[in-house]
Enzyme design. Sequence first.
Site, PDB file in Angstrom:
ATOM      1  N   CYS A  28      -4.549   5.855  -5.049  1.00 22.34           N
ATOM      2  CA  CYS A  28      -3.897   4.569  -4.771  1.00 22.34           C
ATOM      3  C   CYS A  28      -2.439   4.701  -5.197  1.00 22.34           C
ATOM      4  O   CYS A  28      -2.140   4.885  -6.385  1.00 22.34           O
ATOM      5  CB  CYS A  28      -4.596   3.453  -5.541  1.00 22.34           C
ATOM      6  SG  CYS A  28      -3.821   1.843  -5.286  1.00 22.34           S
ATOM      7  N   CYS A  88       0.866  -1.188   0.000  1.00 23.17           N
ATOM      8  CA  CYS A  88       0.000   0.000   0.000  1.00 23.17           C
ATOM      9  C   CYS A  88       0.902   1.236   0.000  1.00 23.17           C
ATOM     10  O   CYS A  88       1.520   1.549   1.021  1.00 23.17           O
ATOM     11  CB  CYS A  88      -0.929   0.004   1.214  1.00 23.17           C
ATOM     12  SG  CYS A  88      -1.971   1.483   1.247  1.00 23.17           S
TER      13      CYS A  88
HETATM   14  N1  LIG Z   1      -6.250  -2.451  -2.371  1.00 20.55           N
HETATM   15  C1  LIG Z   1      -4.865  -2.741  -2.568  1.00 20.55           C
HETATM   16  C2  LIG Z   1      -4.010  -2.407  -1.369  1.00 20.55           C
HETATM   17  C3  LIG Z   1      -3.978  -0.936  -1.032  1.00 20.55           C
HETATM   18  C4  LIG Z   1      -3.319  -0.051  -2.080  1.00 20.55           C
HETATM   19  C5  LIG Z   1      -3.141   1.358  -1.571  1.00 20.55           C
HETATM   20  N2  LIG Z   1      -4.285   2.103  -1.298  1.00 20.55           N
HETATM   21  C6  LIG Z   1      -2.012   2.125  -2.183  1.00 20.55           C
HETATM   22  O1  LIG Z   1      -1.905   3.337  -1.899  1.00 20.55           O
HETATM   23  O2  LIG Z   1      -1.171   1.534  -2.858  1.00 20.55           O
HETATM   24  C7  LIG Z   1      -4.701  -4.245  -2.880  1.00 20.55           C
HETATM   25  O3  LIG Z   1      -5.613  -5.027  -2.582  1.00 20.55           O
HETATM   26  O4  LIG Z   1      -3.659  -4.616  -3.433  1.00 20.55           O
END
Ligand SMILES: N[C@@H](CCC[C@H](N)C(=O)O)C(=O)O
Length: 295
Positions: A223, A76
Amino acid sequence: MPAMIPFLKMNGLGNDFMVVDARAGAVRPEPAVIAKLADRRSGIGFDQFITIEATRSGADAFMRIDNADGGEVAACGNATRCVGALLMEERAAPAATIETRAGLLAARRAEGGLISVDMGRPRFGWQDIPLSEPFADTRAIELQIGPIDSPILHSPSVASMGNPHAIFWVDDIWAYDLERFGPLLENHPIFPERANISLATVTAPDAIAMRTWERGVGLTRACGTAACATLVSAVRTRRTGRAATVTQPGGDLRIAWAEDDHVWMTGPVETEFAGRFDPATGAFARDAEPARTAG
Ligand SMILES: N[C@@H](CCC[C@H](N)C(=O)O)C(=O)O
């Protein structure tokens, strides 16, 4: 009286987290309790539940990441900046090292109060993403939704930043109902571990606009790993140079793919408030005092 554990509510570009320091003793709520706390109507409301744990790896701490649905994942980006900022502040240090399931990540202070993180090396092999069948070229894989002769979305680039990403190149990132297509693509059989799904468009040789349907979460304001996966995919498909500003609904990240193959992500962090919660039941209370910490 239940044992109430302190937490911080933080975010990176609106991608938000409940952050719990479990270095003094294990804090591991059941997935159902995490999902209850993540609920934006009845809980605290967040995209990821982040646990800072002790480690013997030589890093300053281990960061455990659970999605809003309670499922644990390896990477993340935005939370790595938040945890990096907390660890640097705690030690009054200019850098911190964070162990994750995706590897050791280095964070450091950048200009303007921003935090930079070395997100490691991207991977492009079909087994690395992973995909359920072999693809020699992952710059554009055979995957489409909609009518066979007139697909709505097709031929995404795929990449792993420690977690699986598919990037659909489009002209207008707002012209598609991502809330409808996101779950279909996240759970497509081509992705045995599901995937994070992004729509992206190049707006200049050093600028990308994108939005993401996150695995285990849904639509997010930002993200970090998706921004990294999108920049490296843009470079591989000759759409941009090796550094770009990636604009998401929550704001901008600066992403650079260095010649040594490491991807650097730079952006802000913010602490919203502090509180206490019961890991057994998900009961919680917000502190009256404003949180005095990073961001
Ligand atoms: N939902 C993603 C994990 C989280 C990613 C995050 N918000 C970021 O900033 O990279 C997954 O399931 O891989």
